[in-house]
Design a protein around this motif. Structure first.
Motif, mmCIF file in Angstrom:
data_model
loop_
_atom_site.group_PDB
_atom_site.id
_atom_site.type_symbol
_atom_site.label_atom_id
_atom_site.label_comp_id
_atom_site.label_asym_id
_atom_site.label_seq_id
_atom_site.Cartn_x
_atom_site.Cartn_y
_atom_site.Cartn_z
ATOM 1 N N GLY A 248 0.406 -0.952 0.267
ATOM 2 C CA GLY A 248 0.370 -0.236 -0.046
ATOM 3 C C GLY A 248 1.134 1.396 -0.197
ATOM 4 O O GLY A 248 0.277 2.527 0.194
ATOM 5 N N GLY A 249 2.331 1.574 0.207
ATOM 6 C CA GLY A 249 2.709 2.263 0.054
ATOM 7 C C GLY A 249 2.741 2.896 -1.497
ATOM 8 O O GLY A 249 2.430 2.465 -2.666
ATOM 9 N N MET A 250 3.843 4.268 -1.736
ATOM 10 C CA MET A 250 3.583 4.878 -2.899
ATOM 11 C C MET A 250 4.899 5.079 -3.453
ATOM 12 O O MET A 250 5.675 5.957 -2.129
ATOM 13 N N ALA A 251 4.739 5.296 -4.618
ATOM 14 C CA ALA A 251 6.400 5.832 -4.636
ATOM 15 C C ALA A 251 7.541 7.505 -4.904
ATOM 16 O O ALA A 251 5.658 8.080 -4.676
ATOM 17 N N SER A 252 8.294 7.703 -4.522
ATOM 18 C CA SER A 252 8.539 8.820 -3.963
ATOM 19 C C SER A 252 7.912 10.247 -5.508
ATOM 20 O O SER A 252 7.587 11.467 -4.833
ATOM 21 N N ASP A 253 8.076 9.692 -7.309
ATOM 22 C CA ASP A 253 7.463 10.203 -7.429
ATOM 23 C C ASP A 253 6.104 10.875 -7.723
ATOM 24 O O ASP A 253 5.582 11.639 -8.006
ATOM 25 N N ARG B 82 4.569 15.234 -7.312
ATOM 26 C CA ARG B 82 3.360 15.135 -7.940
ATOM 27 C C ARG B 82 3.057 16.128 -7.770
ATOM 28 O O ARG B 82 2.189 17.505 -7.798
ATOM 29 N N LEU B 83 2.167 15.607 -6.526
ATOM 30 C CA LEU B 83 1.462 15.899 -5.134
ATOM 31 C C LEU B 83 2.137 17.389 -4.324
ATOM 32 O O LEU B 83 1.287 18.381 -4.250
ATOM 33 N N VAL B 84 3.243 17.510 -3.791
ATOM 34 C CA VAL B 84 3.830 18.549 -3.775
ATOM 35 C C VAL B 84 3.749 19.065 -4.327
ATOM 36 O O VAL B 84 4.393 20.947 -4.307
ATOM 37 N N THR B 85 4.210 19.051 -5.562
ATOM 38 C CA THR B 85 4.816 19.767 -6.878
ATOM 39 C C THR B 85 3.104 21.192 -7.094
ATOM 40 O O THR B 85 2.456 21.760 -7.040
ATOM 41 N N ALA B 86 1.602 20.498 -7.027
ATOM 42 C CA ALA B 86 0.631 20.747 -6.830
ATOM 43 C C ALA B 86 0.403 21.770 -5.241
ATOM 44 O O ALA B 86 -0.208 22.738 -5.363
ATOM 45 N N VAL B 87 0.780 21.856 -4.793
ATOM 46 C CA VAL B 87 0.608 22.097 -3.197
ATOM 47 C C VAL B 87 0.862 23.891 -3.808
ATOM 48 O O VAL B 87 1.029 24.280 -2.808
ATOM 49 N N LEU C 105 16.411 6.518 -1.185
ATOM 50 C CA LEU C 105 17.182 6.156 -2.055
ATOM 51 C C LEU C 105 17.432 7.396 -3.389
ATOM 52 O O LEU C 105 18.693 7.014 -2.975
ATOM 53 N N ASP C 106 17.055 8.033 -3.628
ATOM 54 C CA ASP C 106 17.257 9.349 -4.266
ATOM 55 C C ASP C 106 17.679 11.012 -3.659
ATOM 56 O O ASP C 106 16.895 11.666 -3.414
ATOM 57 N N ILE C 107 18.861 10.842 -3.307
ATOM 58 C CA ILE C 107 19.320 12.234 -2.049
ATOM 59 C C ILE C 107 19.509 13.330 -2.812
ATOM 60 O O ILE C 107 18.144 14.393 -3.317
ATOM 61 N N LYS C 108 19.838 13.402 -4.350
ATOM 62 C CA LYS C 108 19.467 14.524 -4.702
ATOM 63 C C LYS C 108 18.689 15.097 -5.687
ATOM 64 O O LYS C 108 18.023 15.743 -5.623
ATOM 65 N N ARG C 109 17.663 14.265 -5.815
ATOM 66 C CA ARG C 109 15.981 14.597 -6.243
ATOM 67 C C ARG C 109 15.572 14.762 -4.816
ATOM 68 O O ARG C 109 14.630 16.416 -5.077
ATOM 69 N N PHE C 110 15.598 14.687 -4.086
ATOM 70 C CA PHE C 110 14.852 14.245 -2.916
ATOM 71 C C PHE C 110 15.149 16.678 -2.815
ATOM 72 O O PHE C 110 14.302 17.006 -2.816
ATOM 73 N N ALA C 111 16.740 16.549 -2.310
ATOM 74 C CA ALA C 111 17.208 17.990 -2.064
ATOM 75 C C ALA C 111 16.846 19.367 -3.347
ATOM 76 O O ALA C 111 16.135 20.784 -2.862
ATOM 77 N N GLU C 112 16.390 18.668 -4.706
ATOM 78 C CA GLU C 112 15.591 20.016 -5.771
ATOM 79 C C GLU C 112 14.103 20.217 -5.038
ATOM 80 O O GLU C 112 14.049 21.182 -4.873
ATOM 81 N N VAL C 113 14.050 19.352 -4.391
ATOM 82 C CA VAL C 113 12.327 19.126 -4.294
ATOM 83 C C VAL C 113 12.150 20.185 -3.052
ATOM 84 O O VAL C 113 11.783 20.546 -3.106
ATOM 85 N N ALA C 114 12.888 19.872 -1.314
ATOM 86 C CA ALA C 114 13.230 20.478 -0.586
ATOM 87 C C ALA C 114 13.606 22.422 -0.752
ATOM 88 O O ALA C 114 13.246 22.840 0.027
#
Length: 587
Positions: free
Chosen positions: A242-247, A251-256, A309-318
């Motif tokens: 029942g988990g959800m992928a980070s991508d 998309r949800l964070v982008t909508a916010v 898993l993907d630190i670089k991608r998280f850093a870009e969102v943060a």
């Protein structure tokens, strides 16, 4: 042959097989090497970290026919039979189901007898914190001075529930949560031996979901293998857990961030269509924002690298948000997660939480611009906004204090405010105005309705059910009492204004109305009033007093046969004792 669960198949049989507890393994092996093992051990730590397994390995090590040594041989008769649970001198007791004093007294009576099959009697008491106080007292003396041939190993997940007198008589070992790297390595070994192909991302995700428990990780892997067969993918793990992928979260964070409420709600609807639960989505979303905050504030922390898993991608969102904005979002989500536990519509609360995040994203974006080095005017804008909000909050607080003071004085909240320039000193107003009586008129007529008597008879059950669901709401509601029913509304009178106001909060009102509908047999809408106002309204609604009829005690005279008048009590005395014995004296 029937399938055996992976966590049982891969249960450690020697110290070298244990995962993530090197500090404990080394201490126990050194004690065994030098022959300085204790008569009592306390193994405590989170579930699935190897407490009971270590206890059984220690029992084999001290009784191994080729030892005692730092490792059991697992080949001699003693080791094999202890592994199978067939040695009477190695006793494993579940304290959750054997928690009484009689079971412990039985142990106390048997420890004095020497072992018959191995050299050392070992008692493994699992979940020892479940024992009663009397059972602990019965164990105390035996635990302090047992015979030389007896060893006690106590295991628990809640050591704080053990008496200090028990803890002080044991050597205590604290088992830790297994590190993600060590979990992934053991899972990889299990998959290799079981001939299962699995993606690295899937292994890492299973490790993170198990929260440091090796047994939980193996159980989850077993379930996923049953779903996927011989080849496990990352998508399979997401589907079964029942988990959800980070991508999806990205998309949800982008909508916010873009205040796009429609896109956020569309994603929530997609989650629900995929079979995800609203509470699981909320939990995962909180973890996601937590990871963003960790990446932003402590990018090199081990807590970050283990979960992401993907630190670089998280850093870009943060980078799109300020730290304060992320903290505020986590607080908002945490509040709605708490309310979700008592709601019959959890998906609605998830949607409301996201709409609230979307409405506050502009402030987050401004704060982010300030962090990234915007112009001086842009940098000052959030500060001015914060200052304005602070002023508004102060004014609201003062108004609330004034309203509370007015209510304490008994003035109706709907009273007119004094005009500017008028005197500040006002005469005491009546507790209940004629207008408020008119509002309560229907309830005053319904106070003698048979339905309210039925509600009063079942009110104790309503309070009990509310207490089971949410004890804090019960603490407020118990201050009120049902007084009337009118047009499907149940009027509850409160002694305290604070208790009344808290009960009227939407979430609390929804819970109470849900319980009333469940126990009273029909839905009622909760309406509240102050008890003093209700009593005053009831008194003023009474009709004007009519002249009271005066009652006087007038003795009835009786007349005797000779025509003389006798009072009634004289006649009764004559009837009881006869005329010859009764003498009448005039005052």
């Amino acid at each position: 042959m029937a399938h055996i669960a992976l966590y049982r198949t891969w249960r450690p049989q020697s110290f070298q097989d244990m995962v993530g507890q090197r500090h404990i393994v080394q201490t126990l092996q050194n004690s065994l090497r030098e022959g300085r093992f204790s008569h009592a051990y306390l193994f405590n730590g989170p579930r699935g970290t190897g407490k009971t397994s270590a206890a059984k390995i220690l029992a084999k090590a001290v009784n191994c026919l080729n030892g005692p040594g730092i490792e059991p041989c697992n080949q001699c008769d003693a080791c094999v039979r202890i592994t199978e649970g067939a040695v009477m001198d190695v006793v494993e007791i579940d304290a959750a189901s054997n928690r009484g004093v009689e079971e412990i007294r039985d142990i106390r009576d048997k420890v004095k007898y020497a072992p018959t099959e191995v050299r050392q009697k070992v008692y493994i008491i699992d979940e020892v914190h479940m024992l009663t106080t009397e059972a602990f007292n019965a164990l105390l003396k035996t635990l302090e001075e047992p015979p030389a041939h007896v060893m006690f190993i106590l295991a628990t997940t809640e050591p704080h529930k053990l008496p200090a007198t028990i803890i002080s008589r044991c050597q205590r070992f604290d088992f830790r949560r297994v590190a993600l790297e060590e979990q992934v390595e053991r899972l990889r070994q299990v998959c290799r031996e079981e001939h299962i192909e699995i993606e690295e991302d899937a292994l890492s995700f299973i490790g993170r979901l198990s929260d440091g428990g090796m047994r939980d990780a193996l159980s989850l892997l077993d379930q996923i293998i049953a779903f996927s067969g011989g080849c496990v993918t990352y998508d399979d793990v997401l589907s079964i857990t029942g988990g959800m992928a980070s991508d999806q979260f990205e998309r949800l964070v982008t909508a916010v961030q873009n205040s796009d409420v429609g896109a956020a709600l569309k994603l929530v609807d997609d989650f629900m269509q995929e079979g995800k639960s609203a509470d699981k989505c909320m939990e995962s979303l909180i973890y996601y924002f937590r990871d963003l905050l960790m990446v932003k504030m402590v990018p090199g922390s081990q807590a970050v690298t283990e979960r992401i898993l993907d630190i670089k991608r998280f850093a870009e969102v943060a980078q799109r948000f300020s730290s304060d904005a992320l903290i505020s979002m986590i607080d908002t989500l945490n509040y709605y997660q708490t309310e979700m536990k008592y709601s019959v519509q959890p998906q609605t609360l998830l949607e409301v939480a996201l709409m609230k995040l979307c409405s506050g994203s502009s402030q987050a974006g401004a704060s982010s611009a300030q962090t990234q080095g915007g112009s001086a005017s842009n940098a000052a804008a959030p500060e001015r906004q914060d200052g304005l909000i602070g002023q508004l909050m102060n004014r609201i607080q003062k108004l609330e204090e004034q309203l509370t003071q007015v209510l304490k004085q008994g003035v109706a909240p709907s009273g007119n405010a004094p005009a500017s320039g008028s005197s500040r000193t006002s005469a005491p107003a009546p507790v209940v105005t004629r207008k408020s009586i008119e509002k309560l008129d229907g309830y005053l007529k319904g106070k003698d309705d048979p339905a309210i008597r039925t509600v009063l008879q079942q009110w104790g059950q309503v309070l009990g059910r509310v207490k089971e669901l949410k004890i804090t709401v019960h603490a407020w509601l118990v201050d009120g009492e049902p007084v009337s029913i009118n047009d499907g509304n149940l009027l509850v009178a409160f002694k305290s204004a604070m208790h009344r106001e808290t009960t009227e909060k939407p979430a609390n009102r929804q819970l109470i109305e849900q319980v009333m509908a469940e126990l009273l047999g029909q839905p009622y809408r909760l309406v509240t009033v102050m008890l003093k106002d209700w009593k005053a309204a009831a008194d003023q609604s009474k009709p004007v007093d009519e002249p009271k009829e005066e009652f006087k005690l007038v003795p009835e005279d009786t007349q005797s046969a000779d025509g003389s008048v006798k009072e009634e009590w004289i006649s009764e005395a004559i009837q009881l004792f006869g005329e010859d014995l009764v003498k009448i004296k005039e005052d």
